[in-house]
Design a protein around this motif. Structure first.
Motif, mmCIF file in Angstrom:
data_model
loop_
_atom_site.group_PDB
_atom_site.id
_atom_site.type_symbol
_atom_site.label_atom_id
_atom_site.label_comp_id
_atom_site.label_asym_id
_atom_site.label_seq_id
_atom_site.Cartn_x
_atom_site.Cartn_y
_atom_site.Cartn_z
ATOM 1 N N ASP A 376 0.848 -1.193 0.000
ATOM 2 C CA ASP A 376 0.000 0.000 0.000
ATOM 3 C C ASP A 376 0.890 1.251 0.000
ATOM 4 O O ASP A 376 1.570 1.531 0.978
ATOM 5 C CB ASP A 376 -0.900 -0.026 1.238
ATOM 6 N N PHE A 377 0.865 1.976 -1.097
ATOM 7 C CA PHE A 377 1.636 3.215 -1.204
ATOM 8 C C PHE A 377 0.849 4.430 -0.699
ATOM 9 O O PHE A 377 1.302 5.560 -0.813
ATOM 10 C CB PHE A 377 2.026 3.472 -2.664
ATOM 11 N N GLY A 378 -0.344 4.184 -0.164
ATOM 12 C CA GLY A 378 -1.231 5.256 0.270
ATOM 13 C C GLY A 378 -2.554 5.236 -0.457
ATOM 14 O O GLY A 378 -3.531 5.856 -0.026
ATOM 15 N N TRP A 379 -2.616 4.473 -1.542
ATOM 16 C CA TRP A 379 -3.831 4.356 -2.350
ATOM 17 C C TRP A 379 -4.623 3.083 -2.020
ATOM 18 O O TRP A 379 -5.547 2.716 -2.715
ATOM 19 C CB TRP A 379 -3.473 4.363 -3.833
ATOM 20 N N GLY A 380 -4.248 2.403 -0.958
ATOM 21 C CA GLY A 380 -4.875 1.137 -0.611
ATOM 22 C C GLY A 380 -4.107 -0.034 -1.186
ATOM 23 O O GLY A 380 -3.085 0.133 -1.873
ATOM 24 N N LYS A 381 -4.592 -1.243 -0.923
ATOM 25 C CA LYS A 381 -3.929 -2.441 -1.422
ATOM 26 C C LYS A 381 -4.076 -2.542 -2.938
ATOM 27 O O LYS A 381 -4.984 -1.975 -3.532
ATOM 28 C CB LYS A 381 -4.515 -3.688 -0.753
ATOM 29 N N ALA A 382 -3.172 -3.280 -3.541
ATOM 30 C CA ALA A 382 -3.175 -3.442 -4.996
ATOM 31 C C ALA A 382 -4.375 -4.267 -5.447
ATOM 32 O O ALA A 382 -4.788 -5.213 -4.770
ATOM 33 C CB ALA A 382 -1.886 -4.114 -5.445
ATOM 34 N N LEU A 383 -4.922 -3.909 -6.597
ATOM 35 C CA LEU A 383 -5.965 -4.721 -7.215
ATOM 36 C C LEU A 383 -5.370 -6.024 -7.738
ATOM 37 O O LEU A 383 -6.037 -7.043 -7.806
ATOM 38 C CB LEU A 383 -6.634 -3.937 -8.348
ATOM 39 N N TYR A 384 -4.126 -5.953 -8.151
ATOM 40 C CA TYR A 384 -3.337 -7.137 -8.467
ATOM 41 C C TYR A 384 -1.895 -6.816 -8.128
ATOM 42 O O TYR A 384 -1.401 -5.705 -8.380
ATOM 43 C CB TYR A 384 -3.425 -7.517 -9.952
ATOM 44 N N GLY A 385 -1.195 -7.790 -7.571
ATOM 45 C CA GLY A 385 0.224 -7.622 -7.308
ATOM 46 C C GLY A 385 0.959 -8.925 -7.511
ATOM 47 O O GLY A 385 0.553 -9.959 -6.966
ATOM 48 N N GLY A 386 2.014 -8.903 -8.311
ATOM 49 C CA GLY A 386 2.773 -10.122 -8.551
ATOM 50 C C GLY A 386 3.476 -10.104 -9.878
ATOM 51 O O GLY A 386 3.742 -9.040 -10.454
ATOM 52 N N THR A 387 3.765 -11.282 -10.396
ATOM 53 C CA THR A 387 4.485 -11.386 -11.655
ATOM 54 C C THR A 387 3.632 -10.874 -12.810
ATOM 55 O O THR A 387 2.403 -10.939 -12.779
ATOM 56 C CB THR A 387 4.892 -12.848 -11.926
ATOM 57 N N THR A 388 4.291 -10.357 -13.832
ATOM 58 C CA THR A 388 3.588 -9.912 -15.038
ATOM 59 C C THR A 388 3.748 -10.913 -16.166
ATOM 60 O O THR A 388 3.184 -10.736 -17.240
ATOM 61 C CB THR A 388 4.149 -8.559 -15.515
ATOM 62 N N GLU A 389 4.510 -11.963 -15.933
ATOM 63 C CA GLU A 389 4.805 -12.943 -16.966
ATOM 64 C C GLU A 389 4.084 -14.255 -16.667
ATOM 65 O O GLU A 389 3.918 -14.639 -15.506
ATOM 66 C CB GLU A 389 6.314 -13.208 -17.044
ATOM 67 N N ALA A 390 3.650 -14.932 -17.716
ATOM 68 C CA ALA A 390 3.015 -16.230 -17.527
ATOM 69 C C ALA A 390 4.056 -17.282 -17.182
ATOM 70 O O ALA A 390 3.851 -18.139 -16.335
ATOM 71 C CB ALA A 390 2.229 -16.639 -18.763
ATOM 72 N N GLY A 391 5.187 -17.228 -17.874
ATOM 73 C CA GLY A 391 6.309 -18.081 -17.513
ATOM 74 C C GLY A 391 7.384 -17.186 -16.921
ATOM 75 O O GLY A 391 7.107 -16.250 -16.189
#
Length: 454
Positions: A376-391
């Motif tokens: 949370d950078f101040g805007w609340g928790k992420a709607l998605y957080g993690g890898t951007t790659e499928a592999g």
């Protein structure tokens, strides 16, 4: 949204230095860190929607300042990786800085994915690979792009040198940035270098077999894995996981074991390998919290993973029930011990820090608890957080398990994979068969695939 519909306006990338002077010194990486298989870039991102309470506040300005302050504590990450005698890697802590990119996108958070999960459209625009920054040596260790969205949300995207940090390590760094962006004077968990803790013994002592670094004994010619790859992710809620559990023998099976066993079997069937082809499962095992007492201190931000392996042949994996792959997954996990970690470090040193063998190998990296979604950078928790790659750019045969909340508010898991396009279609079909509990059909498909390759 296709690439020609997606416009990102970037300012010139800048080198962002620590906010205060930092020591100029050299720090060695561990013998686990500097193996050949980690010499690539990892990518991840968090997506944030509009927050009315943050109206008028610029995420780029706030995060640029927070990163600079955080780099005072994580000052080695502002340095440059050098190669010493015998190819030993070390960090020159010189404060040259990381790459920071400010950008604006002509898109809303909804246009970036519905549902919002990997693979994402136009990720190359949201995380721009600045020329001459991707080399492992003598280049910035981290690249950050913060992209404002039309809706008032933004995307925080990070690319980092895997040799220096693994996924949990970069999550720790980004969490520190988030704490400082919200007004903290220092991270709640202070960074710890201490890479010597994962060095080989003196003299090196190999006490286990390390199949993960050895070539396959199988010489069957099959090139299906070299085709153009397609990326896709699959959602597993409580209903789907319960269905998969029903296919397995009674007993205590973790969610990781259940998903991994099913993914490995479906993937192998989809690749249509020769039945005598050797296939391997590599268990991505994290040494941070496994042992009592712990072998790594809280705050350690190097690579803490090893890859115990089990092997079988494609025909056995495809023809047997899912319980067969489950037992192999458990066998790989059971190999993981403190002594195994020490043995890996020694093996790497004795054998010149080799590349792990990705051929016909499947690995699953469980990042559900890494904390990316909670940042949370101040805007609340992420709607998605993690890898951007499928592999993974360094290992396409690696699948990630990421926490995910669907439209109905159900918290589940997304498994992302990279496969040849035709194999991906077969994988989806086979997984659908399992999820419909049609075990007899599943067995028929497996047997037909095996027979067709004879």
């Amino acid at each position: 949204m296709s690439s020609h519909e997606f416009k990102v306006h970037r300012r010139e990338p800048e080198l962002l230095r620590p906010a205060k002077p930092t020591p100029h010194e050299f720090k060695y990486l561990s013998d686990i860190d500097d193996q050949e298989g980690f010499k690539f870039q990892l990518r991840g991102a968090q997506f944030y929607g509009h927050n009315p309470s943050m109206a008028g506040k610029d995420p780029v300005k706030i995060l640029r300042e927070a990163v600079a302050k955080t780099l005072v504590f994580y000052y080695p990450l502002a340095g440059r990786l050098r190669e010493g005698p015998n190819r030993k890697l070390m960090m020159e802590c010189n404060g040259e800085g990381i790459v920071f990119i400010e950008a604006d996108a002509e898109a809303t958070i909804e246009q970036l994915g519905d549902p919002l999960r990997p693979p994402f459209p136009c990720m190359e625009e949201l995380l721009y690979d600045v020329p001459d920054t991707t080399d492992i040596l003598n280049s910035p260790v981290i690249l950050i792009q913060v992209t404002r969205l039309k809706c008032g949300g933004f995307v925080w995207a990070v690319r980092h040198n895997h040799t220096v940090c693994d996924g949990p390590a970069i999550a720790q760094f980004v969490t520190a940035v988030s704490e400082i962006s919200r007004g903290a004077d220092a991270p709640s968990i202070l960074p710890v270098w201490e890479r010597h803790l994962l060095n080989a013994s003196d003299p090196p002592r190999v006490t286990h077999q390390h199949l993960e670094y050895k070539e396959s004994a199988s010489k069957v010619d099959n090139t299906s894995e070299s085709e153009d790859l397609a990326d896709r992710s699959f959602y597993f809620g409580s209903k789907e996981i319960s269905t998969l559990r029903s296919l397995l023998p009674p007993g205590r099976h973790s969610t990781f074991e259940v998903l991994t066993a099913c993914l490995w079997k479906c993937r192998t069937i989809a690749l249509q390998l020769h039945p005598m082809e050797e296939v391997r499962f590599m268990c991505v095992a994290n040494a941070r919290a496994k042992f009592d007492p712990p072998i790594l201190p809280k705050g350690y931000y190097g690579n803490g993973f090893v890859f115990p392996v089990v092997a079988t042949i494609a025909g056995e994996l495809c023809e047997n029930p899912v319980g067969y792959s489950l037992e192999l997954v458990k066998k790989a996990k059971a190999k993981f011990s403190e002594e195994y970690v020490r043995s890996v470090a020694s093996y790497l040193v004795i054998n010149g820090r080799p590349q792990f063998n990705p051929a016909r190998s499947f690995a699953v990296s469980d990042i559900k608890n890494a904390g990316f979604e909670d940042i949370d950078f101040g805007w609340g928790k992420a709607l998605y957080g993690g890898t951007t790659e499928a592999g993974s750019s360094g290992f396409p045969g690696c699948s990630y398990l990421t926490s995910f909340t669907n439209k109905d508010g159900e918290r589940g898991i997304v498994a992302s994979l990279s496969l040849p396009a035709t194999a991906m279609e077969r994988f989806a079909e086979e997984l659908d068969v399992l999820l419909k509990k049609n075990q007899s059909t599943s067995g028929d498909i497996a047997r037909n695939f095996v027979k067709s390759s004879l």
